[in-house]
Design an enzyme around this catalytic site. Sequence first.
Site, short mmCIF file in Angstrom:
data_model
loop_
_atom_site.label_atom_id
_atom_site.label_comp_id
_atom_site.label_asym_id
_atom_site.label_seq_id
_atom_site.Cartn_x
_atom_site.Cartn_y
_atom_site.Cartn_z
N TYR A 166 0.83 -1.24 0.33
CA TYR A 166 -0.10 -0.08 0.03
C TYR A 166 1.03 1.27 -0.58
O TYR A 166 0.85 2.27 -0.53
CB TYR A 166 -0.67 -0.12 1.28
N LYS A 170 1.08 4.35 -2.54
CA LYS A 170 0.90 5.54 -2.36
C LYS A 170 1.36 6.48 -3.04
O LYS A 170 1.75 7.76 -3.08
CB LYS A 170 0.18 5.44 -0.79
#
Length: 309
Positions: A166, A170
């Site tokens: 993640y 991001k």
Amino acid sequence: MADIDFNGRVAIITGAGGGLGRAHALALAARGAKVVVNDLGGDVHGAGGDASPAQKVVDEITSNGGEAIVDGSDITDAAAVEKLVEDVKGKWGRIDILINNAGILRDKSFAKMELDDVRKVLEVHLMGTVNCTKAVWPVMVEAGYGRILMTTSASGIYGNFGQANYAAAKSGIVGFMNTLAIEGEKKGIHVNSLAPSAATRMTEDLLPQAVLDILQPETISPGALFLVSEAAPTKKILGAGAGVFAVSEMVEAPGVFIPEDARTPEVIAERWNEIADVSKDAAPLGSAFDQTAKYAKLAAKELGIELPG
């Protein structure tokens, strides 16, 4: 200051069937925007599909006198996203705003994480954002106007245990934003990122209830709306949560020139505190080339070399 309104504007919001996307959609519609509520309707891990959450958001908007339509396209399918953009332009004649919000979680420590968990999260967050942005970009270039909002995360900026996949996605979105902001500036396209801390399906199992209670998505949407308004800056990361807003910025220390005859790992170690000191004169850089120019200028000054220009 004049009121910010979106009358006549058309917005596509991904992952808008719940959580942050829903809050953004309702807030934009309340200020006059025509809204495309995109949501595949999968679970927090990216499995399954259900159009009903997105339809409920559309129903909320239309029952309050707004205009909205449902879209169930998978943002990882570039062809489907291109068709969505064509359909929206055919229906409403324009696309002014894109909010890239859709995402999934597959949290595990890196040692336990399967490569498929990495690929899937990158595909949804990073490539989904790329697919949607690529599809609307020529529409905005032709119009000479556009507002694109990425959704990054503190995990991508600062890191977070159990979220290597993640965080990588991001962080990649921040780099994507930085470059598009540069490329879009002369075309009237402003590109920013939101780094939200919100109580959503993705965080409900990670935070205590008392914290979740004050991190409602509605506390964040005012920041999102500003970043897609005509008054928006560009190339900014806005952290938001519980009604608190703060800009995050990457800065670089002033720089230390080390002469060639002393340029050894030992000298780097010896002068590390000076090299790493961002307490004074640290500054953000406009682009990668600005860093190159900074280093060349500093070295030239120390070496007594006059650079052209």
